[in-house]
Design an enzyme around this catalytic site. Structure first.
Site, PDB file in Angstrom:
ATOM      1  N   ASN A   8       0.875  -1.171   0.000  1.00 41.05           N
ATOM      2  CA  ASN A   8       0.000   0.000   0.000  1.00 41.05           C
ATOM      3  C   ASN A   8       0.912   1.219   0.000  1.00 41.05           C
ATOM      4  O   ASN A   8       1.469   1.599   1.016  1.00 41.05           O
ATOM      5  CB  ASN A   8      -0.877  -0.025   1.252  1.00 41.05           C
ATOM      6  CG  ASN A   8      -1.867   1.121   1.282  1.00 41.05           C
ATOM      7  OD1 ASN A   8      -1.810   2.024   0.431  1.00 41.05           O
ATOM      8  ND2 ASN A   8      -2.749   1.117   2.256  1.00 41.05           N
ATOM      9  N   ARG A  89      -2.457  -2.082  -3.579  1.00 40.54           N
ATOM     10  CA  ARG A  89      -3.668  -1.284  -3.393  1.00 40.54           C
ATOM     11  C   ARG A  89      -3.572  -0.074  -4.320  1.00 40.54           C
ATOM     12  O   ARG A  89      -2.600   0.678  -4.265  1.00 40.54           O
ATOM     13  CB  ARG A  89      -3.778  -0.809  -1.952  1.00 40.54           C
ATOM     14  CG  ARG A  89      -4.959   0.099  -1.775  1.00 40.54           C
ATOM     15  CD  ARG A  89      -5.071   0.635  -0.384  1.00 40.54           C
ATOM     16  NE  ARG A  89      -6.286   1.411  -0.290  1.00 40.54           N
ATOM     17  CZ  ARG A  89      -6.392   2.551   0.374  1.00 40.54           C
ATOM     18  NH1 ARG A  89      -5.350   3.038   1.015  1.00 40.54           N
ATOM     19  NH2 ARG A  89      -7.526   3.189   0.413  1.00 40.54           N
ATOM     20  N   HIS A 178     -13.201   2.583  -0.848  1.00 39.74           N
ATOM     21  CA  HIS A 178     -13.288   1.584   0.229  1.00 39.74           C
ATOM     22  C   HIS A 178     -13.876   0.265  -0.290  1.00 39.74           C
ATOM     23  O   HIS A 178     -14.375  -0.538   0.493  1.00 39.74           O
ATOM     24  CB  HIS A 178     -14.202   2.060   1.385  1.00 39.74           C
ATOM     25  CG  HIS A 178     -13.595   3.097   2.269  1.00 39.74           C
ATOM     26  ND1 HIS A 178     -14.366   4.026   2.926  1.00 39.74           N
ATOM     27  CD2 HIS A 178     -12.316   3.344   2.633  1.00 39.74           C
ATOM     28  CE1 HIS A 178     -13.589   4.814   3.645  1.00 39.74           C
ATOM     29  NE2 HIS A 178     -12.338   4.437   3.481  1.00 39.74           N
ATOM     30  N   ARG A 239     -12.189  15.196   6.609  1.00 38.06           N
ATOM     31  CA  ARG A 239     -12.939  15.541   5.387  1.00 38.06           C
ATOM     32  C   ARG A 239     -14.375  15.888   5.731  1.00 38.06           C
ATOM     33  O   ARG A 239     -14.988  15.242   6.588  1.00 38.06           O
ATOM     34  CB  ARG A 239     -12.927  14.369   4.401  1.00 38.06           C
ATOM     35  CG  ARG A 239     -11.627  14.240   3.648  1.00 38.06           C
ATOM     36  CD  ARG A 239     -11.624  12.999   2.773  1.00 38.06           C
ATOM     37  NE  ARG A 239     -10.553  12.120   3.164  1.00 38.06           N
ATOM     38  CZ  ARG A 239     -10.541  10.799   2.946  1.00 38.06           C
ATOM     39  NH1 ARG A 239     -11.530  10.208   2.324  1.00 38.06           N
ATOM     40  NH2 ARG A 239      -9.527  10.088   3.346  1.00 38.06           N
ATOM     41  N   GLU A 382      -8.360  -5.121   4.834  1.00 36.76           N
ATOM     42  CA  GLU A 382      -8.187  -4.805   3.420  1.00 36.76           C
ATOM     43  C   GLU A 382      -6.976  -5.528   2.820  1.00 36.76           C
ATOM     44  O   GLU A 382      -7.006  -5.939   1.667  1.00 36.76           O
ATOM     45  CB  GLU A 382      -8.061  -3.285   3.246  1.00 36.76           C
ATOM     46  CG  GLU A 382      -9.394  -2.595   3.523  1.00 36.76           C
ATOM     47  CD  GLU A 382      -9.302  -1.081   3.595  1.00 36.76           C
ATOM     48  OE1 GLU A 382      -8.977  -0.574   4.679  1.00 36.76           O
ATOM     49  OE2 GLU A 382      -9.536  -0.414   2.588  1.00 36.76           O
TER      50      GLU A 382
END
Ligand code: ADP
Length: 399
Positions: A8, A89, A178, A239, A382
């Site tokens: 990642n 990823r 996601h 955010r 993940e």
């Protein structure tokens, strides 16, 4: 042993995990950080413990060399481990990538070319891919996209009501993110309730630093709260989630903020950080418990937005069989879960307060046994999902 290396990659760091696929056990994991700074660092973890190496890391290629040195220093030489594939990823797959994809020059180029849609993420993902291909030239590399799971959304879910031709030309639409987490969690949830995924209506609430809701029917994403970028939808750590776009025009005109400043404001200086002064939910709770009014309001805004999407998705799906909470806050925040589901017995959601208060130990039910809608907490993973999809992809190619 058949191992997959999951990478990642960010712009100045990357995380990795080496997963043995027959047992799905983490053999090692780590972080290479401060790439491009005068002194970089690798932190490497195995069952035997944690080791650290410091070395200048001018670029991602040097970062991979340091990662391999960290493996060797921990007596787990990578060259002796049968790495069958590297799984990357990748945040944005645009319209082109709707499934995990074996990386060749053309795919790598296209991932870099999507930088205009994900300027913070795709160039960094691409740098990791370039470095990994140099480090493991004979090992297949697979890109697993955060957007791919949502490519099944119907047009009415992903279309913004703006000028059609302009939107088409500039690839403006909802993509959703996601996806790796929503897929993993919804499959685990189906396993947990012991029913085929194909017959379930599910809503997954991924509440971490980033946050999104997803409506899933038969294992297929129907809608999700993030949009063209990960900014839309739920209130997040830093955010804003949904905001009237005209508020930005107003701020540009009256607060004289540039486009870049507005971008930074909404992505890095908003959400819980903007409202409560901290983006970390544990700190927001501490402030609220101490009677800090801004923190109390921040929590109310946070919960209300989740309920807004929950309500919308229950209508879209015509009810649900399973609602699942996941990620840092979803897995560890009983107060938030309780607030989100408060007063929804009339909808068939009956929370069991004692179950809800239990610590995060793995997949579990937090609704009562007679609740028509099962409410679960399922830890997301993940990296494991990337590793699984990577193996499925190379196996499919080999057949
Ligand atoms: P990321 O999106 O970076 O992977 P995580 O899924 O790790 O984020 O979620 C991070 C969030 O989870 C932070 O807001 C953190 O405060 C929150 N969190 C972690 N543990 C708890 C806890 N015990 N109670 C409430 N929130 C928690």
């Amino acid at each position: 042993m058949n191992c997959v290396l999951v990478v990642n990659s960010g712009s100045s760091s990357f995380k990795y995990q080496l997963i043995e696929m027959s047992t799905e056990r983490r053999v090692a994991s780590g972080l290479v950080e401060r790439i491009g700074e005068p002194m970089g660092r690798a932190v490497h973890q195995t069952d035997e413990g944690t080791s650290e190496l410091a070395h200048p890391i001018p670029d991602h290629t040097a970062g991979f060399a340091l990662m391999m040195a960290a493996f060797a220093a921990a007596d787990s030489d990578l060259s002796e481990m049968p790495i069958v594939a590297v799984g990357h990823r990748v945040v944005h797959g645009g319209k082109r990538f709707f499934a995990p994809t074996v990386i060749d020059d053309d795919v790598a180029w296209n991932i870099a070319d999507l930088a205009d849609l994900a300027p913070l993420h795709n160039p960094a993902n691409h740098q990791g891919i370039v470095a990994a291909r140099l480090a493991f030239p004979s090992v297949p590399q697979v890109a697993v996209f955060d957007t791919a799971f949502h490519q099944t959304m119907p047009a009415e879910a992903y279309t913004y009501a703006i000028d059609r031709e302009l939107a088409e030309k500039h690839r403006v639409r909802k993509y959703g993110f996601h996806g790796t987490s929503h897929k993993f969690v919804s499959e685990e949830a189906a396993r947990f309730v012991g029913r085929p995924n194909a017959e379930l209506k599910q809503i997954v609430l991924h509440l971490g630093n980033g946050a999104s809701a997803c409506a899933i029917v038969g294992g297929v994403s129907q809608d999700t709260s993030m949009g063209m970028t990960p900014l839309q939808g739920l209130v997040m750590g830093t955010r804003s989630g949904d905001v009237d776009p005209s508020a930005l025009f107003h701020l540009a005109r009256h607060a004289h903020l540039s486009i870049d400043e507005l971008d930074t404001l909404l992505n890095r200086g908003s959400g819980m950080l903007g409202l409560a002064g901290t983006g970390d939910m544990r700190d927001v709770h501490r402030l609220a418990d101490a009677g800090e009014a801004h923190a109390v309001l921040a929590l109310d805004v946070y919960v209300r937005r989740i309920r807004h999407y929950l309500g919308a998705y229950l209508v879209h799906l015509g009810g649900a069989d399973v609602i699942t909470f996941t990620a840092g806050i979803g897995e560890n925040g009983p107060e938030i879960r309780q607030e989100v589901l408060a007063g929804l017995e009339w909808l068939g959601i009956r929370l069991d307060r004692e179950r809800n208060a239990l610590p995060n130990t793995g997949p579990r039910r937090i609704s009562t046994d007679d609740s028509p809608i099962a409410v679960l907490v399922v830890p997301t993973d993940e990296e494991l999902e990337i590793a699984r999809q990577t193996v499925e992809t190379i196996t499919g190619v080999a057949e």
